[in-house]
Design a protein around this motif. Structure first.
Motif, mmCIF file in Angstrom:
data_model
loop_
_atom_site.group_PDB
_atom_site.id
_atom_site.type_symbol
_atom_site.label_atom_id
_atom_site.label_comp_id
_atom_site.label_asym_id
_atom_site.label_seq_id
_atom_site.Cartn_x
_atom_site.Cartn_y
_atom_site.Cartn_z
ATOM 1 N N CYS A 1 0.849 -1.194 0.000
ATOM 2 C CA CYS A 1 0.000 0.000 0.000
ATOM 3 C C CYS A 1 0.883 1.243 0.000
ATOM 4 O O CYS A 1 1.861 1.316 0.747
ATOM 5 N N PRO A 2 0.561 2.241 -0.826
ATOM 6 C CA PRO A 2 1.371 3.461 -0.824
ATOM 7 C C PRO A 2 1.205 4.241 0.486
ATOM 8 O O PRO A 2 0.159 4.186 1.123
ATOM 9 N N VAL A 3 2.261 4.930 0.851
ATOM 10 C CA VAL A 3 2.246 5.746 2.062
ATOM 11 C C VAL A 3 1.764 7.147 1.705
ATOM 12 O O VAL A 3 2.229 7.755 0.747
ATOM 13 N N VAL A 4 0.816 7.646 2.494
ATOM 14 C CA VAL A 4 0.258 8.978 2.286
ATOM 15 C C VAL A 4 0.690 9.848 3.460
ATOM 16 O O VAL A 4 0.332 9.562 4.609
ATOM 17 N N PRO A 5 1.474 10.900 3.202
ATOM 18 C CA PRO A 5 1.848 11.792 4.303
ATOM 19 C C PRO A 5 0.684 12.718 4.658
ATOM 20 O O PRO A 5 0.027 13.262 3.785
ATOM 21 N N ALA A 6 0.426 12.843 5.938
ATOM 22 C CA ALA A 6 -0.623 13.729 6.475
ATOM 23 C C ALA A 6 -1.953 13.552 5.753
ATOM 24 O O ALA A 6 -2.462 14.473 5.121
ATOM 25 N N PRO A 7 -2.547 12.367 5.835
ATOM 26 C CA PRO A 7 -3.823 12.153 5.149
ATOM 27 C C PRO A 7 -4.947 12.968 5.783
ATOM 28 O O PRO A 7 -4.880 13.327 6.953
ATOM 29 N N GLU A 8 -5.954 13.243 4.986
ATOM 30 C CA GLU A 8 -7.110 13.975 5.502
ATOM 31 C C GLU A 8 -7.907 13.053 6.416
ATOM 32 O O GLU A 8 -8.228 11.933 6.054
ATOM 33 N N ARG A 9 -8.235 13.560 7.591
ATOM 34 C CA ARG A 9 -8.994 12.756 8.551
ATOM 35 C C ARG A 9 -10.469 12.769 8.186
ATOM 36 O O ARG A 9 -10.965 13.766 7.671
#
Length: 149
Positions: free
Chosen positions: A104-112
Motif C-alpha cells: 500500500c502506498p504511504v500517504v503523508p498527512a492524510p485527511e482525517r
C-alpha cells in the motif's frame, strides 16, 4: 346589550381560525420533515474493552474493510459506523505490523474523516498512513487508526 355577529362574520372568523390552524400545523410538519431529511445517516458508535467483546456484540462490523484490520488481541476498541453509507472508522490498541501493508502506498498527512472526529483523534502532529484499497490505516503512538475511503 350584546349583539350577535352576522352569520357571514361568524363564517369568516371560522375560516380564519381554520386557515391559522392548518398553516401552523402544516408549517410544523414541514419544519420537522426538513430537519429529519437533512440529518446525517444514523451511525453506530461502539466502544469495547477487547476485540472479542466487539465480535460478540457487533459481528457485522468485523466484516467491514476497517474491522477486518483489527487484530484479535486488540483492546480499548472504538468504532463509528454509518452502515447506510459504508463509512467506518476505528481505533484500537494492539499489534501493528507495517510489513502487512508494504504494497500500500504511504500517504503523508492524510485527511482525517469528518464523520469520525470522535474516533480519529491524532492531535496536530504529522503522521503517515497506508492507503490500501478501501481504507487508510495509520499507527500514531500506541494506537492504530483506520477509516474507510
Amino acid at each position: 346589550m350584546y349583539q350577535q355577529p352576522a352569520p357571514r362574520a361568524r363564517g369568516r372568523d371560522a375560516l380564519l381560525w381554520f386557515v391559522l390552524v392548518v398553516v401552523t400545523f402544516g408549517g410544523l410538519i414541514l419544519a420537522a420533515y426538513l430537519a429529519f431529511a437533512n440529518s446525517p445517516p444514523v451511525q453506530v458508535v461502539v466502544a469495547t474493552s477487547t476485540a472479542a467483546e466487539l465480535a460478540e456484540r457487533h459481528p457485522a462490523l468485523l466484516q467491514t474493510a476497517v474491522g477486518a484490520q483489527m487484530p484479535d488481541a486488540a483492546r480499548d476498541v472504538r468504532f463509528v459506523w454509518r452502515e447506510s453509507t459504508g463509512e467506518v472508522a476505528g481505533a484500537w490498541h494492539g499489534d501493528f505490523d507495517p510489513a502487512a501493508y508494504a504494497e500500500c502506498p504511504v500517504v503523508p498527512a492524510p485527511e482525517r474523516p469528518a464523520y469520525a472526529e470522535r474516533i480519529v483523534r491524532v492531535g496536530e502532529a504529522a503522521f503517515d498512513a497506508f492507503e490500501c484499497d478501501q481504507l487508510l490505516i495509520a499507527r500514531v503512538g500506541a494506537t492504530t487508526f483506520a477509516w474507510s475511503r
